[in-house]
Design a protein around this motif. Structure first.
Motif, short mmCIF file in Angstrom:
data_model
loop_
_atom_site.label_atom_id
_atom_site.label_comp_id
_atom_site.label_asym_id
_atom_site.label_seq_id
_atom_site.Cartn_x
_atom_site.Cartn_y
_atom_site.Cartn_z
N ASP A 9 0.83 -1.20 0.00
CA ASP A 9 0.00 0.00 0.00
C ASP A 9 0.87 1.26 0.00
OD1 ASP A 9 -2.67 1.23 0.13
OD2 ASP A 9 -1.97 1.94 2.09
N LYS A 10 1.97 1.25 0.74
CA LYS A 10 2.87 2.41 0.75
C LYS A 10 3.42 2.67 -0.65
CE LYS A 10 6.10 2.21 3.77
NZ LYS A 10 7.09 1.89 4.79
N PHE A 11 3.79 1.61 -1.37
CA PHE A 11 4.30 1.79 -2.73
C PHE A 11 3.20 2.27 -3.67
CE2 PHE A 11 7.81 -1.22 -1.54
CZ PHE A 11 8.83 -0.31 -1.71
N ARG A 12 2.01 1.69 -3.54
CA ARG A 12 0.88 2.04 -4.42
C ARG A 12 0.50 3.50 -4.27
NH1 ARG A 12 -4.09 2.76 -3.53
NH2 ARG A 12 -4.13 1.80 -1.48
N THR A 13 0.50 4.00 -3.04
CA THR A 13 0.09 5.38 -2.78
C THR A 13 1.26 6.36 -2.83
OG1 THR A 13 0.32 5.06 -0.39
CG2 THR A 13 -1.87 4.64 -1.35
N HIS A 14 2.46 5.86 -3.11
CA HIS A 14 3.67 6.69 -3.18
C HIS A 14 3.98 7.38 -1.85
CE1 HIS A 14 3.76 5.95 -7.46
NE2 HIS A 14 2.49 6.32 -7.50
N THR A 15 3.57 6.75 -0.75
CA THR A 15 3.90 7.28 0.57
C THR A 15 5.41 7.30 0.72
OG1 THR A 15 1.88 6.32 1.42
CG2 THR A 15 3.53 6.97 3.05
N PHE A 16 5.96 8.42 1.11
CA PHE A 16 7.40 8.59 1.31
C PHE A 16 8.20 8.39 0.04
CE2 PHE A 16 5.74 6.52 5.25
CZ PHE A 16 5.56 7.69 5.95
N ALA A 17 7.58 8.55 -1.10
CA ALA A 17 8.28 8.34 -2.37
C ALA A 17 9.33 9.42 -2.60
CB ALA A 17 7.28 8.34 -3.53
N ARG A 18 10.44 8.99 -3.17
CA ARG A 18 11.49 9.91 -3.62
C ARG A 18 11.80 9.57 -5.07
NH1 ARG A 18 16.24 9.75 0.72
NH2 ARG A 18 17.39 10.44 -1.08
N ASN A 19 12.32 10.54 -5.81
CA ASN A 19 12.64 10.31 -7.21
C ASN A 19 13.80 9.34 -7.39
OD1 ASN A 19 10.63 12.04 -8.06
ND2 ASN A 19 11.95 13.82 -8.02
N GLY A 20 14.63 9.21 -6.39
CA GLY A 20 15.76 8.29 -6.46
C GLY A 20 16.52 8.30 -5.16
N ALA A 21 17.29 7.26 -4.93
CA ALA A 21 18.02 7.13 -3.67
C ALA A 21 19.12 8.18 -3.52
CB ALA A 21 18.64 5.74 -3.58
N LEU A 22 19.63 8.69 -4.62
CA LEU A 22 20.75 9.62 -4.55
C LEU A 22 20.36 11.05 -4.88
CD1 LEU A 22 23.45 7.37 -6.22
CD2 LEU A 22 22.98 7.70 -3.80
N THR A 23 19.07 11.35 -4.84
CA THR A 23 18.62 12.70 -5.12
C THR A 23 17.59 13.15 -4.10
OG1 THR A 23 17.61 14.17 -6.75
CG2 THR A 23 16.84 11.89 -6.74
N LEU A 24 17.58 14.43 -3.83
CA LEU A 24 16.55 15.01 -2.97
C LEU A 24 15.55 15.80 -3.80
CD1 LEU A 24 18.62 16.11 0.15
CD2 LEU A 24 17.17 14.10 -0.13
N ASP A 25 15.60 15.69 -5.13
CA ASP A 25 14.62 16.35 -5.99
C ASP A 25 13.22 15.87 -5.60
OD1 ASP A 25 16.68 17.53 -7.34
OD2 ASP A 25 16.61 16.15 -9.05
N GLY A 26 12.35 16.81 -5.34
CA GLY A 26 10.98 16.47 -4.96
C GLY A 26 10.82 16.02 -3.52
#
Length: 152
Positions: A9-26
């Protein structure tokens, strides 16, 4: 299915999603951003921030390596999913030889009508596993005393 129901569910809803592990974009405003009152403490060049973990434990990112590179052996642990992420991190840190204190009132957990109270379940396990389980006020007192003793 690889993940459990909550993780899926966390993945489906993009909870705590980041654009990538090495970026803080977004990152700002993403749900994984720091609370404003803590930003100055976290963005201080001393705090270790690792890439987001997958599933529950830190085994899929690098906190153990980052801590060892800095010679850190004592951990203060808290977080949102007491009976899942926090407990998994606790167990892994202990297995890797760290001394771990859990901050009980800086940790939260889910309550479910049929599965029960995850927070209470975690507190019971913390008592069996962690070196200490304390309140935030106790941590602040100890940390303040440590800072004051290094200032003199």
């Amino acid at each position: 299915m690889f993940n459990g129901p909550l993780e899926s569910d966390k993945f489906r809803t993009h909870t705590f999603a980041r654009n990538g592990a090495l970026t803080l974009d977004g990152f700002t405003g993403s749900g994984a951003d720091w609370l404003d009152e803590f930003k100055t403490f976290i963005d201080d060049s001393e705090t270790i921030v690792v890439s987001p973990h997958k599933v529950w434990s830190p085994q899929s990112n690098d906190p153990i390596l980052q801590l060892r590179k800095r010679g850190i052996a004592k951990i203060i642990l808290c977080g949102m999913l007491a009976n899942m992420c926090v407990e998994s991190h606790l167990r892994d840190l202990l297995e890797n030889g760290f001394e771990v204190t859990v901050v009980r009132d800086a940790t939260a957990g889910p309550r479910h009508p049929t599965r029960g109270d995850g927070y209470q379940a975690a507190l019971i396990n913390y008592a069996f596993l962690a070196h200490t389980v304390v309140a935030t006020a106790e941590v602040v007192t100890v940390m303040t005393a440590a800072v004051e003793s290094t200032d003199t």
